[in-house]
Design an enzyme around this catalytic site. Sequence first.
Site, mmCIF file in Angstrom:
data_model
loop_
_atom_site.group_PDB
_atom_site.id
_atom_site.type_symbol
_atom_site.label_atom_id
_atom_site.label_comp_id
_atom_site.label_asym_id
_atom_site.label_seq_id
_atom_site.Cartn_x
_atom_site.Cartn_y
_atom_site.Cartn_z
ATOM 1 N N VAL A 1 60.170 9.755 83.681
ATOM 2 C CA VAL A 1 60.198 9.039 82.395
ATOM 3 C C VAL A 1 59.588 7.659 82.673
ATOM 4 O O VAL A 1 60.189 6.613 82.420
ATOM 5 C CB VAL A 1 61.641 8.917 81.858
ATOM 6 C CG1 VAL A 1 61.627 8.555 80.365
ATOM 7 C CG2 VAL A 1 62.449 10.186 82.086
ATOM 8 N N HIS A 2 58.354 7.707 83.192
ATOM 9 C CA HIS A 2 57.698 6.535 83.789
ATOM 10 C C HIS A 2 58.043 5.202 83.096
ATOM 11 O O HIS A 2 58.634 4.318 83.671
ATOM 12 C CB HIS A 2 56.174 6.692 83.716
ATOM 13 C CG HIS A 2 55.652 7.923 84.356
ATOM 14 N ND1 HIS A 2 55.590 8.111 85.728
ATOM 15 C CD2 HIS A 2 55.126 9.041 83.812
ATOM 16 C CE1 HIS A 2 55.037 9.297 85.983
ATOM 17 N NE2 HIS A 2 54.762 9.880 84.857
ATOM 18 N N ASP A 3 57.642 5.086 81.832
ATOM 19 C CA ASP A 3 57.665 3.767 81.178
ATOM 20 C C ASP A 3 59.075 3.247 80.945
ATOM 21 O O ASP A 3 59.309 2.036 80.964
ATOM 22 C CB ASP A 3 56.918 3.827 79.834
ATOM 23 C CG ASP A 3 55.437 4.074 80.041
ATOM 24 O OD1 ASP A 3 54.790 4.608 79.132
ATOM 25 O OD2 ASP A 3 54.926 3.745 81.137
#
Length: 339
Positions: A267-269
């Site tokens: 959920v990179h960001d």
Amino acid sequence: MSFKAAKRLLQGVIMVSAFASSSLMAAPRDLIIDTDPGADDVVALLLAMASPEELKIRAITTVAGNVRLEKTSRNARLAREWGGREDIPVYAGAGRPLVRAPIYAAEVHGEEGLTGVQVHEPKAPLAEGNAVQYLVETLGSAPPHSITIAMLGPQTNLALALAQQPEIAKGIKEVVVMGGAHFNGGNITPAAEFNLFADPHAAEVVLASGVKLTYLPLDVTHKVLTSEARLKQLSAVGNKASRMVVDILNAYVQHDMQQYGMPGGPVHDASVIAYLLEPSLFKGRDIHLVVDSREGPTFGQTVADWYGVLKQPANVTWIEEGDAQGFFDLLSARLARLQ
Ligand code: RIB
Ligand code: CA
């Protein structure tokens, strides 16, 4: 002293200490979120909008990246609607990178830039004016080192603003970037992560500006992964926002799970926002970073001198570890605050 007087005195002391502790609580960070929504960008936006005590979101500025600018801007307005925060202005910014030809990631985020959910045209419109001008005016008139930028996509908007008026760097407290990769290679090429690959020249401009930079690369975001249990944890929150996030993530993680054979998806960001909310969930070190913008197999690569072998001055904080369960506990708790 009578019982009554003692009680009054005690109540007074409790009130004073309550006031003192509340005034000791840190003031919320003045925050601009620069983003290319994007599935994980929307999760990051919802997490940030659910955290007004810590984050005073001045504006959302959009950039082309995962999909074209019209769709990233629409998706930012959608996130704002879903987060119940249509008070936050959304400014559309750069529609293409500084130098290279545009690239997109619709194969990951879907043609609409938002997998797993139905999109519609949000009621609240874009703010008047361009994101780059907004950054120049806002950062240029801000008190020194007062505004944090969460950089969730290609760094084009900030690079254009810095090129137009380099002095605006003084208004920036910190730029927290989702981007880059070192230990385990890239996600769009073997060497490069998407946000850097999409505009390495912009990343070089931001790096050269000397602003305080913290990078959350794939090194950490590929360790903060979904799992069945964690998606169940999010579902158990039981409101519209958490259902939205679960639907988005269920669709979004398929690509990376298949591509990398990972047990879950990143959920990179949202890790950038979690870092701003609870930095103790993350670990890293100050290092020297170089961005490669030369044409060729290493185009967009972030060369992170993790062991300091180049003996060059540190110019970024490079985050390499993250508490995955702590992240999902935080995300669940904050989503519960939304509708
Ligand atoms: O490589 C992951 C990054 O690229 C994330 O910000 C994702 O939204 C895409 O922009
Ligand atoms: Ca993004």
